[in-house]
Design an enzyme around this catalytic site. Structure first.
Site, PDB file in Angstrom:
ATOM      1  CG  ASP A   1      -1.919   1.094   1.212  1.00 14.17           C
ATOM      2  OD1 ASP A   1      -2.015   1.791   0.180  1.00 14.17           O
ATOM      3  OD2 ASP A   1      -2.621   1.287   2.226  1.00 14.17           O
TER       4      ASP A   1
ATOM      5  CG  ASP B   1      -3.621   4.600  -3.434  1.00 12.70           C
ATOM      6  OD1 ASP B   1      -2.713   4.206  -2.688  1.00 12.70           O
ATOM      7  OD2 ASP B   1      -4.814   4.301  -3.258  1.00 12.70           O
TER       8      ASP B   1
END
Ligand code: NAG
Ligand code: NAG
Ligand code: NAG
Ligand code: NAG
Ligand code: NAG
Ligand code: NAG
Length: 467
Positions: A144, A342
């Site tokens: 992440d 992201d």
């Protein structure tokens, strides 16, 4: 699977006129004598068919294989693979969470999607296997770039999935050290607090009160067969409520100090890269720390916003559809709150004005193919019924960044195909209006080598990364 077709002379004159009337920029593009529209041809089967897994080959010791959670190669059990509708619902929750965190200027160090009743928690979709401790134990963790602190399910655990023997047990590891509350290692973590034993504890509470809670430790992290990072600081999660997507934890690749990206920099340099494999391909992806040996990577400046230091911002200047630039000024895309890249967001979110132009232009070009329109599918509102078709012709889509980096999207980066009857443009608007950050999601990053050169403040893209 894909071939690019130049559209020179394809449109009859009356259609060209119509196109020009509708799209001032495309008129320029055409009379410029450049190419005319550029198109891709997709084999419908390749859009949705899941191949069988050919297990990752661990030949290059420096690369950690990355797997999509829902791919046939996923190490996670089939019941943790959500449906497409669920993936897109979860994606919206994650995006709202990132947006509110940026809007409120919170330095909270995770954007993990909260678990809601009936909504399984979704942390990132891509997993890697890491090792921890001496002797080494292996864990599957989500990757992440929107989080800084890494954590894994830790013994003793009040609420973890899996057997106790599968948890990380610091007391059984010769190389572990506890971190005391008065150390600088503790105070640099935003959400730390002191236990009665002066241990450095942490607690992250997500939107709906799901949480990970435990203490901060250091231990040896194994990044691949041979590479170790001694004294890695991470959270030993003793009480993790929520489903957490059935992974064993999370690797935070955010930009702030405590992330693995920062901690690995003393050994590998402040640079890492990954290639996220497409769900429909058998190619392995990877995560690599240190300088890549790939050439032909095109870079764009990595922009930092002090109010949200964990995120990687970049300047998207325009989008080309069938080679025609969108008729929006680049400031629509680059002005505050900007656009972040992201790894955990699935679908790219654009400011409403830009998304409207993108979908209109895409629809106009698709209209030449006479595909049957289909109602919206979750957050995707530009959908086609492809029942009975073997091939789909679609305009190319390229994301152009300042500094000359361009993402010429592969077909799975343009079309999201839930099943054999339905395919949708894989973009959406930021939905909240002008104050919400845009996001370059992982659907669009798939199959590119994406490098984060933190030392030189550059983000690079290279086509054909996974192959
Ligand atoms: C932290 O506390 C421990 C015990 O309470 C003490 O031994 C140590 O010197 C302290 N360290 C710092 C940096 O203050
Ligand atoms: C992170 O590192 C930078 C540079 O080393 C430093 O200026 C900053 O204070 C650090 N932030 C935290 C929260 O420790
Ligand atoms: C574990 O987490 C839950 C909330 O998710 C909380 O109610 C409970 O008190 C926690 N237990 C301990 C021992 O911290
Ligand atoms: C990114 O865009 C903003 C707004 O247009 C501009 O102020 C800034 O200079 C740009 N940064 C780079 C590195 O191009
Ligand atoms: C797509 O079209 C077929 C007929 O061509 C129809 O049976 C089917 O219901 C349509 N699917 C959707 C999702 O509209
Ligand atoms: C964003 O897109 C959705 C779906 O197309 C639409 O309903 C909504 O009005 C759009 N939001 C804005 C702010 O344009």
């Amino acid at each position: 699977m894909a071939q690019t077709v130049s559209n020179h002379g394809r449109f009859p004159p009356h259609i060209l006129l119509l196109l020009c009337a509708l799209l001032f920029h495309s008129l320029l593009a055409i009379v410029d004598g450049n190419t005319g529209g550029t198109w891709l041809v997709a084999d419908v089967q390749s859009l949705y068919q899941k191949p069988v897994c050919s297990p990752p080959k661990e030949t290059n010791s420096k690369r950690l294989p990355i797997t999509h959670r829902s791919s046939p190669c996923s190490p996670l059990s089939a019941d943790s693979r959500p449906s497409h509708a669920q993936i897109l619902k979860n994606d919206q929750v994650r995006v709202s969470s990132i947006q509110s965190r940026i809007r409120d200027g919170k330095r909270s160090f995770s954007v993990i999607v909260p678990a809601k009743p009936g909504l399984s928690l979704d942390i990132g979709n891509y997993v890697v296997k890491i090792g921890m401790g001496t002797p080494r134990n292996d864990f599957y963790v989500a990757v992440d770039t929107g989080s800084d602190l890494s954590w894994i399910n830790c013994y003793p655990c009040l609420s973890c999935h899996g057997k106790p023997s599968m948890l990380y047990n610091p007391t059984r590891s010769r190389t572990h050290t506890d971190i005391l509350c008065n150390s600088t290692d503790c105070t640099r973590i935003d959400q730390h607090y002191c236990s009665v034993y002066k241990r450095c504890n942490y607690k992250v509470i997500y939107g709906d009160m799901s949480q990970t809670n435990g203490h901060i430790v250091r231990d040896t992290l194994f990044l691949s067969g041979f590479d170790t990072l001694p004294n890695f600081i991470f959270g030993c999660g003793n009480n993790n409520t929520g489903l957490f997507g059935k992974v064993d934890g999370l690797i935070g690749l955010g930009r702030d100090n405590i992330s693995l990206a920062s901690q690995a920099s003393s050994k590998y340099g402040a640079i890492f890269s990954y290639c996220l494999p497409s769900v429909t391909s058998t190619n392995d992806g990877y995560l690599l720390f240190g300088k890549s040996t790939l050439s032909n990577t095109k870079f764009t400046p990595m922009i930092k916003k002090p109010s949200s230091p964990s995120f990687y911002y970049l300047n998207l200047t325009t989008i080309l559809v069938g080679s025609y630039p969108l008729d929006v000024s680049s400031t629509v895309l680059t002005r505050d709150p900007g656009i972040v890249i992201d790894s955990g967001t699935v679908i790219t979110r654009l400011p409403p004005v830009a998304y409207d132009k993108l979908k209109t232009l895409f629809q106009q070009l698709m209209d030449y193919q006479n595909y049957k329109k289909s109602p919206p599918f979750e957050i995707l509102d530009t959908c086609y019924n492809i029942t009975g078709l073997d091939k789909v012709r679609l305009p190319t889509v390229s994301l152009v960044f300042s500094g000359g980096a361009v993402l010429d999207l592969d077909i799975p980066g343009i079309l999201y195909t839930p099943d054999r009857t339905l395919t949708c443009l894989a973009f959406a608007n930021t939905s909240g209006g002008a104050y919400d950050v845009g996001i370059i999601g992982n659907t669009q990053q798939q199959t590119f080598d994406v490098s984060y050169d933190i030392a030189n403040q550059m983000i690079g893209f290279r086509q054909g990364g996974c192959s």
